[in-house]
Design an enzyme around this catalytic site. Sequence first.
Site, PDB file in Angstrom:
ATOM      1  N   ASP A 364       0.787  -1.229   0.000  1.00  0.00           N
ATOM      2  CA  ASP A 364       0.000   0.000   0.000  1.00  0.00           C
ATOM      3  C   ASP A 364       0.821   1.282   0.000  1.00  0.00           C
ATOM      4  O   ASP A 364       0.398   2.282  -0.583  1.00  0.00           O
ATOM      5  CB  ASP A 364      -0.946  -0.005   1.207  1.00  0.00           C
ATOM      6  N   TYR A 452      -9.952  -0.794   4.084  1.00  0.00           N
ATOM      7  CA  TYR A 452      -9.256  -0.841   5.370  1.00  0.00           C
ATOM      8  C   TYR A 452      -8.790   0.540   5.806  1.00  0.00           C
ATOM      9  O   TYR A 452      -8.350   1.347   4.990  1.00  0.00           O
ATOM     10  CB  TYR A 452      -8.043  -1.774   5.304  1.00  0.00           C
TER      11      TYR A 452
END
Length: 720
Positions: A364, A452
């Site tokens: 990420d 998330y």
Amino acid sequence: MEGKNFLRCLFFICGAVLLMLFTIYNFPNPVSNKAELLECATNSAWCTSKNRILRRPENAAIRHDHTADVPHHPLDPLTIGEMNKVQKVLKSFFEKSVYSVHSLVLEEPEKKVVLKWQKGDPLPQRKASVIARAAGKNYLLTVDVESGELVEHDTSHISGFPLITLEDMQNVLSAPLSHPHFNRTIVERGVDPNDVACLPFSPGWFGKAEDGRRIVKLECFTMKDTANFYMRPIEGIIVITDLDTNEVIELIDKGKHIPIPKAAGTDYRLSAENSPIIKLPNPISMEQPSGPNFVIEDEHLVKWANWEFHLKPDPRAGVMISRARVRDTETGELRNVLYQGFSSELFVPYMDPEEAWYFKTYMDAGEYGFGLQALALEPLNDCPRNAKYMDAIFAASDGTPYVRSNMICIFERYAGDAAWRHTESPITGDMIREARPKVSLVARMVASLANYDYVVDWEFHADGLIHVKVALTGIVIVKGTSYVNMNQVKENEELYGTLLSDNIIGVVHDHYINFYLDMDIDGSDNSFVNVHLQREYTNGKSPRKSYMKVNRKVAKTEKEAQIKLSLYDPSEFHVINPNKKTKVGNPVGYKVVPAGTAASLLDPKDPPQKRSAFTNNQIWVTRYNKSEQWSGGLFAYQSHGEDTLQVWSDRDRPIENKDIVLWYTLGFHHVPCQEDYPIMPTVSSGFDLKPVNFFERNPVLRIAPYVENELPVCKAAAST
């Protein structure tokens, strides 16, 4: 009391707060000129640039006009004015070519220059580090802010691409709806195309056949009847798209037999909840009527209790802590602990090898930007009432600066815990009761990476401890299935997860967050010590048969500092300064106290594991090298894994009594359960950087306890 009462001043304790769930990508848009930038940063809840909108929460703390910012410290981020100068240089360099800026940040001065600098000295030459793309080529550039001099660095030996920009993601979202086959299959599944939302997922890398094109794989959902569209996947459709042209390369269309899960019971908005709401009648808050005990000088230098450190936002790392120093309560000396610390990379592999899921192995920070996905914090829910906020200035894909409001919050935390306490019985003749409060300072960021949310806290304690915590929350991304009950599942059939509700499987996955920790314990030349604990036998010399013995081994080279944690082969791990000792002769140091120790179970030769090889060990120590900061590689997007922490460490450079960097990987295994549906409760873990023989004695002794008359008096007031 008569009438309705409410508390004007609440109890002086720190209560638990609920974290807001930011679940949908909120892509900030570049502001086209200074007037719009000022409007957005100061007095407008909505800022528009052409047809795009940038939202600023109405209740957010307002900073100031960032167009007037100037740097005060060698590590201060680039200002709006400096970014505008760099943008002009880039336009000239690329001339009429179409280019995109993927990173525009401060090129930090050499470490020795920063360490030598003192407040009042002229700032070192300000430079910008730029990662850009043009005509299918990656560019790594250094730009002198004042002179405009530009230097291009060779990156041809590094595979992969820079992180995708927010504009990349915005532009590609509509690509599926431009494809006739996609529209037909959506309608055949009974979905209105107007209800479809597609998200761009990085493809990982699985062989040379994927080289040469910057691609993204879009997965789609229906938004009908719920804000929580993650619970309504259109399973089996993957739209592979070229990020540079927005051309649909391939459409994978499977799973038409899988129904779309129902919307009922999935919406997480409080207004959508039909069941009774649990609300504590008396709110809890930490109140500081006289103001906080910390100060932020020149926008980035934080001072609190005996700590001082530089704090800044970063588009890739999120939060950067630099020049962390603690004042010795015995000598008054401000002593070096951490030159720089930040989240270097994340790795989130999903454990489903099927076609629509095998590629979901996200990095990420390097693929999306941990800081770029950090949205404005919500006062009272993300951060307590006593928090102060710090904005970020990031660059859009054309190099234009924009303001990310309230990206970081700083606050003091006190939950009634003791940093130390002891009660002595009357054996001494007097009853002795002593305690010291456990008060800490927290710097917090929340990154919302699609479903998330990651809450990252850097917490400083007055006893010299630094606690780094990561909390995971948000929404579990799910897989559609035809099953509604486990009795339908065939024996030995692999679901790759847990059946959470009708037609919904929560897929097993991991989370790893790797931290870069440039420890400088009383100076840059440090050593790494494995303090190994082992069973030793007395051989009849004592009624005891065995005891635990401590063996200290100094790592000579990098490979000796590749550490896999083991419960039954324990060690402590110290970073010491062998050149400075305490009065009794111990080398001063800090130790890393591990937690969140999940280890990757993927094969080391599996492409996702090779790319995220920093998860091969929990602890690493490397020789300091300014170019080695991102453990997954400079260009993580579709990288092959040849520019990683594993590769650097395998060079096996000498690290004894050298300038070294400690790396720690925090890990979580996640086997979803029904309590993770339709939202996931917060799960957290962290690690400590703790003094070990750093002080002559415990500095907590000098922390004054609270007394009743120093605390605010809480009174209830009647409302009319």
